[in-house]
Design an enzyme around this catalytic site. Structure first.
Site, PDB file in Angstrom:
ATOM      1  N   ARG A  75      33.837  16.560   1.268  1.00 30.75           N
ATOM      2  CA  ARG A  75      34.326  17.010   2.776  1.00 30.75           C
ATOM      3  C   ARG A  75      34.204  18.708   2.961  1.00 30.75           C
ATOM      4  NH1 ARG A  75      39.109  14.092   2.492  1.00 30.75           N
ATOM      5  NH2 ARG A  75      40.035  15.841   1.598  1.00 30.75           N
ATOM      6  N   SER A  92      32.556   1.701   4.031  1.00 24.37           N
ATOM      7  CA  SER A  92      31.717   1.274   5.220  1.00 24.37           C
ATOM      8  C   SER A  92      31.425   2.612   6.110  1.00 24.37           C
ATOM      9  CB  SER A  92      32.708   0.159   6.049  1.00 24.37           C
ATOM     10  OG  SER A  92      33.933   1.027   6.166  1.00 24.37           O
ATOM     11  N   HIS A 142      35.862  13.042  -2.978  1.00 27.92           N
ATOM     12  CA  HIS A 142      35.979  13.099  -1.457  1.00 27.92           C
ATOM     13  C   HIS A 142      36.289  14.732  -0.971  1.00 27.92           C
ATOM     14  CE1 HIS A 142      35.401   8.984  -0.235  1.00 27.92           C
ATOM     15  NE2 HIS A 142      36.384   8.636  -1.047  1.00 27.92           N
TER      16      HIS A 142
END
Lengths: 187, 308
Positions: A59, A13, A55
């Site tokens: 990042r 989300s 991820h």
């Protein structure tokens, strides 16, 4: 300004991206600022390992100055050890931390007493943090009750944890489809 | 039965959380007895029926990694630049990447040879039937991947992540020691005698960013670009870092006196052993961050810091 914020949302989300943008803004505001991500995931299988790897790369590309420490269990101690007025901490995420406390990949999970104790340690550490903290967690309580007893216990425990964390946060944000909904505090 | 239920509960939670932005251990789970298949950074797959017992390393960072992962006793030969830890001083020296002593390596009968992706002379070893793992080490992500791969190769997969976590902890601890006034200053990190630099996208650049420092070499120039000396003069770095023995010559370069870092002696010149630790993408990267932080913390501030 030692703001605490809880960022909730469903899977994919935009929770982590929002948390990263908070870290980026913090770092950009003052050269003396620092930011560290406390990552709670454990790579239990190849799919999870791949997800974690993706991820990490995202990042590094988006917020290169955001350091990462892996803290699958001792979250309260890590908050205590690293929080300073110049140092923003991102906790990503409470869901996995709770899972690893209650349903660890190996060995028995915490019983109710141990979990309550662990939870109080975390809440105490959070309140005592002299610097800003952004906590990410999954809002998993919106659908029908899960079939298995363990899953129901997990939903219940996480919901209770969210309420207590939210109470200690000046800002609570709900992410839906990449959009932020201010649940509590400034937008 | 209870355990199976708990596992299913755990799996359920994992599935919920899969798409989160998380960083966890990327430990590769392999049964110890089963053959291991590893893909090196050139994309070549190598199969090992059992963990190799005789290892040749032709790169200091790989030598150090094998040592840190607990495989030091399996090293049978190293390149001439591998000088850490001192415990390995007695091992045969096998030249460098471009002049590796092929005949000596052959007599050592290694189960595997570790080299960099750019090692040309190593083709010969492959032609002779040796397994050569070619590994890239330019970024933090490369170092982590290499540690996990080598740990898997050694048959102790969990060690890779353990060593990586220690590096991470050391870097975060080092960042805590950087004085706030130093943060954001623009650094020129010189490699060797220049004019090569450690750019923002190199592992050294990534460590500097985590320490809160800015870099005059942007990521798009590549990890270790060759620079025009005028580029450095124009960039006006506030801090210069490099090997100690080059420091005097650096100040004598044409125009370099106009660089704030040189004019105000804002320089971290590292003695060779520490400098070598700084430029090796291996298990001592966390310790290296501590060395950088120590210089930043002890270097007297310029009379008038030229901050932007």
């Amino acid at each position: 300004m030692a703001t605490k914020e809880l960022i909730l949302g469903g899977a994919k989300s935009g929770k982590s991206r929002t948390a990263e943008s908070r870290a980026a803004a913090w770092l950009a505001a003052d050269t003396a600022h620092r930011a560290t991500l406390l990552a709670t995931a454990l790579a239990g299988d190849d799919e999870m390992a791949a997800c974690i790897h993706r991820h990490q790369q995202d990042r590094t590309a988006r917020v290169p100055a955001l350091a990462t420490l892996e803290v699958p269990r001792a979250l309260a101690a890590a908050l205590q050890a690293h929080s300073t007025p110049q140092h923003l901490l991102v906790v990503d995420c409470l869901t996995l931390w709770l899972t690893q406390c209650l349903l660890p990949p190996a060995g028995p999970g915490m019983d109710e007493t141990a979990w309550q104790h662990e939870q109080q340690l975390l809440l105490g550490a959070l309140q005592a943090c002299p610097g800003p903290v952004v906590l990410v967690s999954n809002e998993i309580g919106l659908g029908v009750m899960p079939m298995s007893r363990e899953a129901r216990a997990c939903v219940t425990a996480l919901g209770r944890l969210h309420q207590q964390v939210a109470e200690r946060c000046a800002r609570v944000t709900l992410m839906v489809a990449g959009c932020a909904l201010a649940v509590k505090g400034p937008t | 039965m209870t355990h199976a239920l708990i596992r299913s509960g755990f799996r359920w939670c994992l599935q919920i959380c899969l798409p989160l932005a998380l960083l966890g251990s990327s430990a590769v789970v392999h049964a110890q007895a089963a053959p291991t298949a590893l893909r090196d950074d050139r994309g070549t797959e190598h199969r090992f029926a059992t963990p190799p017992q005789r290892i040749v390393s032709l790169l200091p960072s790989l030598t150090e990694s094998v040592w840190a992962l607990g495989g030091g006793h399996r090293l049978v030969g190293v390149d001439r630049y591998s000088n850490w830890p001192p415990e390995l001083a007695a091992l045969p020296r096998l030249g460098g990447l471009d002049d590796a002593q092929i005949e000596t390596i052959v007599t050592l009968k290694p189960d595997v040879v570790l080299a960099s992706t750019s090692a040309r002379s190593i083709d010969r070893l492959e032609a002779l039937g040796f397994k050569v793992l070619r590994l890239k080490s330019e970024t933090h992500a490369d170092v982590r991947r290499t540690l996990v791969l080598l740990a898997t190769l050694l048959g102790t997969p969990a060690e890779g992540d353990r060593v990586w976590q220690r590096i991470q902890r050391d870097i975060v601890a080092a960042a805590e020691r950087v004085p706030p006034a130093r943060r954001g200053q623009r650094v020129y990190f010189e490699i060797g005698g220049g004019p090569y630099a450690a750019g923002r996208s190199s592992f050294i650049g990534e460590t500097l960013v985590l320490l809160g420092m800015d870099n005059i070499v942007p990521a798009d120039l590549g990890p270790f670009p060759k620079l025009n000396p005028e580029f450095v003069v124009r960039a006006q770095p506030q801090l210069v870092m490099g090997v100690q023995r080059e420091q005097a010559a650096m100040a004598a370069r044409p125009g370099w006196q106009s660089i704030p870092a040189i004019a105000q002696n804002q320089r971290c010149g590292f003695e060779t052993p520490r400098y070598e630790m700084l430029i090796r993408p291996g298990p001592r990267m966390g310790e290296a961050a501590g060395v950088l932080a120590e210089c930043l913390a002890t270097l007297a501030e310029a009379a008038k810091p030229a901050r932007r």
